[in-house]
Design a protein around this motif. Structure first.
Motif, PDB file in Angstrom:
ATOM      1  N   SER A 273     -14.547   5.740  16.282  1.00  0.00           N
ATOM      2  CA  SER A 273     -13.601   6.711  15.725  1.00  0.00           C
ATOM      3  C   SER A 273     -12.436   7.007  16.665  1.00  0.00           C
ATOM      4  N   VAL A 274     -12.609   6.741  17.961  1.00  0.00           N
ATOM      5  CA  VAL A 274     -11.537   7.034  18.924  1.00  0.00           C
ATOM      6  C   VAL A 274     -11.018   5.785  19.630  1.00  0.00           C
ATOM      7  N   GLN A 275     -11.656   4.644  19.394  1.00  0.00           N
ATOM      8  CA  GLN A 275     -11.200   3.409  20.028  1.00  0.00           C
ATOM      9  C   GLN A 275     -10.046   2.800  19.240  1.00  0.00           C
ATOM     10  N   ALA A 276      -9.235   2.031  19.946  1.00  0.00           N
ATOM     11  CA  ALA A 276      -8.128   1.341  19.290  1.00  0.00           C
ATOM     12  C   ALA A 276      -8.664   0.158  18.496  1.00  0.00           C
ATOM     13  N   GLU A 277      -7.939  -0.200  17.463  1.00  0.00           N
ATOM     14  CA  GLU A 277      -8.349  -1.345  16.650  1.00  0.00           C
ATOM     15  C   GLU A 277      -8.368  -2.601  17.508  1.00  0.00           C
ATOM     16  N   GLY A 278      -9.445  -3.332  17.421  1.00  0.00           N
ATOM     17  CA  GLY A 278      -9.588  -4.550  18.210  1.00  0.00           C
ATOM     18  C   GLY A 278     -10.335  -4.367  19.521  1.00  0.00           C
ATOM     19  N   ASP A 279     -10.605  -3.114  19.899  1.00  0.00           N
ATOM     20  CA  ASP A 279     -11.377  -2.861  21.119  1.00  0.00           C
ATOM     21  C   ASP A 279     -12.800  -3.397  20.964  1.00  0.00           C
ATOM     22  N   GLU A 280     -13.368  -3.815  22.081  1.00  0.00           N
ATOM     23  CA  GLU A 280     -14.747  -4.311  22.071  1.00  0.00           C
ATOM     24  C   GLU A 280     -15.697  -3.183  21.691  1.00  0.00           C
ATOM     25  N   PRO A 281     -16.705  -3.467  20.846  1.00  0.00           N
ATOM     26  CA  PRO A 281     -17.694  -2.435  20.513  1.00  0.00           C
ATOM     27  C   PRO A 281     -18.313  -1.862  21.781  1.00  0.00           C
ATOM     28  N   ALA A 282     -18.532  -0.560  21.792  1.00  0.00           N
ATOM     29  CA  ALA A 282     -19.056   0.091  22.994  1.00  0.00           C
ATOM     30  C   ALA A 282     -20.497  -0.304  23.273  1.00  0.00           C
ATOM     31  N   ILE A 283     -21.268  -0.503  22.227  1.00  0.00           N
ATOM     32  CA  ILE A 283     -22.681  -0.880  22.366  1.00  0.00           C
ATOM     33  C   ILE A 283     -22.958  -2.038  21.425  1.00  0.00           C
ATOM     34  N   LYS A 284     -23.578  -3.082  21.944  1.00  0.00           N
ATOM     35  CA  LYS A 284     -23.912  -4.201  21.079  1.00  0.00           C
ATOM     36  C   LYS A 284     -25.410  -4.481  21.127  1.00  0.00           C
ATOM     37  N   SER A 285     -25.908  -5.070  20.058  1.00  0.00           N
ATOM     38  CA  SER A 285     -27.316  -5.451  19.992  1.00  0.00           C
ATOM     39  C   SER A 285     -27.508  -6.771  20.723  1.00  0.00           C
ATOM     40  N   VAL A 286     -28.610  -6.866  21.445  1.00  0.00           N
ATOM     41  CA  VAL A 286     -28.968  -8.104  22.143  1.00  0.00           C
ATOM     42  C   VAL A 286     -30.225  -8.642  21.461  1.00  0.00           C
ATOM     43  N   TRP A 287     -30.087  -9.762  20.812  1.00  0.00           N
ATOM     44  CA  TRP A 287     -31.169 -10.312  19.988  1.00  0.00           C
ATOM     45  C   TRP A 287     -32.461 -10.486  20.784  1.00  0.00           C
ATOM     46  N   GLY A 288     -33.528  -9.928  20.267  1.00  0.00           N
ATOM     47  CA  GLY A 288     -34.826 -10.072  20.902  1.00  0.00           C
ATOM     48  C   GLY A 288     -35.028  -9.188  22.116  1.00  0.00           C
ATOM     49  N   VAL A 289     -34.037  -8.377  22.462  1.00  0.00           N
ATOM     50  CA  VAL A 289     -34.155  -7.517  23.641  1.00  0.00           C
ATOM     51  C   VAL A 289     -33.961  -6.053  23.256  1.00  0.00           C
ATOM     52  N   GLY A 290     -32.729  -5.692  22.959  1.00  0.00           N
ATOM     53  CA  GLY A 290     -32.433  -4.295  22.666  1.00  0.00           C
ATOM     54  C   GLY A 290     -30.943  -4.075  22.556  1.00  0.00           C
ATOM     55  N   TYR A 291     -30.384  -3.303  23.508  1.00  0.00           N
ATOM     56  CA  TYR A 291     -28.970  -2.942  23.416  1.00  0.00           C
ATOM     57  C   TYR A 291     -28.283  -3.048  24.768  1.00  0.00           C
ATOM     58  N   GLN A 292     -26.978  -3.347  24.716  1.00  0.00           N
ATOM     59  CA  GLN A 292     -26.158  -3.449  25.922  1.00  0.00           C
ATOM     60  C   GLN A 292     -24.923  -2.569  25.787  1.00  0.00           C
ATOM     61  N   LEU A 293     -24.642  -1.812  26.853  1.00  0.00           N
ATOM     62  CA  LEU A 293     -23.427  -1.002  26.912  1.00  0.00           C
ATOM     63  C   LEU A 293     -22.286  -1.894  27.370  1.00  0.00           C
ATOM     64  N   CYS A 294     -21.172  -1.892  26.635  1.00  0.00           N
ATOM     65  CA  CYS A 294     -20.074  -2.818  26.911  1.00  0.00           C
ATOM     66  C   CYS A 294     -18.807  -2.138  27.417  1.00  0.00           C
ATOM     67  N   VAL A 295     -18.850  -0.837  27.653  1.00  0.00           N
ATOM     68  CA  VAL A 295     -17.709  -0.140  28.253  1.00  0.00           C
ATOM     69  C   VAL A 295     -18.163   0.473  29.570  1.00  0.00           C
ATOM     70  N   ARG A 296     -17.228   0.627  30.481  1.00  0.00           N
ATOM     71  CA  ARG A 296     -17.566   1.216  31.777  1.00  0.00           C
ATOM     72  C   ARG A 296     -17.549   2.729  31.673  1.00  0.00           C
ATOM     73  N   ILE A 297     -18.633   3.351  32.114  1.00  0.00           N
ATOM     74  CA  ILE A 297     -18.757   4.811  32.068  1.00  0.00           C
ATOM     75  C   ILE A 297     -19.082   5.339  33.446  1.00  0.00           C
ATOM     76  N   LEU A 298     -18.295   6.303  33.894  1.00  0.00           N
ATOM     77  CA  LEU A 298     -18.536   6.994  35.156  1.00  0.00           C
ATOM     78  C   LEU A 298     -19.101   8.366  34.877  1.00  0.00           C
ATOM     79  N   PHE A 299     -19.829   8.905  35.837  1.00  0.00           N
ATOM     80  CA  PHE A 299     -20.467  10.203  35.667  1.00  0.00           C
ATOM     81  C   PHE A 299     -19.598  11.326  36.223  1.00  0.00           C
ATOM     82  N   VAL A 300     -19.504  12.392  35.481  1.00  0.00           N
ATOM     83  CA  VAL A 300     -18.876  13.622  35.951  1.00  0.00           C
ATOM     84  C   VAL A 300     -19.932  14.690  35.841  1.00  0.00           C
ATOM     85  N   HIS A 301     -20.320  15.278  36.980  1.00  0.00           N
ATOM     86  CA  HIS A 301     -21.441  16.210  36.974  1.00  0.00           C
ATOM     87  C   HIS A 301     -21.000  17.621  36.606  1.00  0.00           C
TER      88      HIS A 301
END
Length: 247
Positions: A219-247
């Motif tokens: 809903s907030v990504q630009a058109e054509g941006d890589e999906p933030a989370i993708k399914s990995v066949w036979g495994v689970g899920y992969q995060l595809c964007v870089r996320i830093l922590f703010v405490h």
């Protein structure tokens, strides 16, 4: 006793979060008390397994690791942490003083600092503080920022802001710290196990949660941006964007 070292150079609203892995109980408690008194947020474990339990729930900036640990040794643990968290700071604190151990700590373990015991408490504070400051300054503006306090996710564009549920925050926290940002579906389900009956989230419920999270990103990504989370066949899920922590 020396006065506390000032942490004014760091963001006072964002204390550095330290994972302390030390099997000597007395030393572990002394370090935890000292670092806490100097403004750090410390979570202690006595083994690699204990740290694994913590990383599913806590976002760490710095890791302070002894080499002589029960079970998985400290060098192996450092290597694993470096593979999953290339942006984190790793400090080895050990009684091993041999040159080959130092070289292994830096080359194989990916450590930023190798300190030999006994370590001056004030020196330890300064090492962690300076390392933390340097890492924060090196963060790029192209990453998303996850606020653990208010469960919000801020994108590189200031218009990209998402509010997360507690479970969505837990999912992202786990994926960010996983090797290759990838986790098995079963492991993600286990994050939500009920302590009373040891039941975990169903895979169907996990799929629905991931779908909602993907929809929020889209809903907030630009058109054509890589999906933030993708399914990995036979495994689970992969995060595809870089996320830093703010405490």
């Amino acid at each position: 006793m020396n006065p506390p070292i000032s942490l004014e150079a760091a963001d006072s609203n964002s204390p550095l979060v330290v994972a302390l892995v030390e099997d000597d109980r007395l030393l572990r408690e002394e370090i935890e008390v000292h670092l806490t008194a100097h403004g750090f947020q410390v979570h202690a474990a006595n083994s690699a397994m204990g740290l694994d339990d913590l990383t599913a729930r806590v976002a760490f900036d710095l890791y302070l690791i002894d080499l002589n640990l029960p079970g998985e040794n400290g060098l192996s643990l450092c290597r694993r942490v470096r593979a999953s968290r290339p942006d984190a700071g790793i400090v080895i604190m050990t009684a091993r003083v041999a040159l080959n151990d130092r070289i292994a700590g830096y080359k194989q373990g990916g450590a930023d600092f190798y300190l030999t015991k006994p370590v001056s408490p004030d020196e330890l504070v300064l090492v962690l503080l300076n390392l933390g400051r340097r890492l924060k300054q090196a963060q790029t503006t192209k990453a998303w920022s996850l606020s653990l306090r208010d469960r919000t996710l801020q994108g590189p564009d200031l218009t990209q802001k998402l509010r997360l549920t507690s479970k969505e925050k837990t999912i992202l926290l786990a994926l960010v710290q996983a090797k290759d940002n990838t986790m098995q579906s079963g492991t993600l389900c286990d994050l939500f196990a009920d302590e009373d009956d040891d039941s975990s989230m169903s895979k169907h419920a996990l799929e629905e949660m991931i779908a909602r999270l993907r929809k929020k990103f889209k809903s907030v990504q630009a058109e054509g941006d890589e999906p933030a989370i993708k399914s990995v066949w036979g495994v689970g899920y992969q995060l595809c964007v870089r996320i830093l922590f703010v405490h």
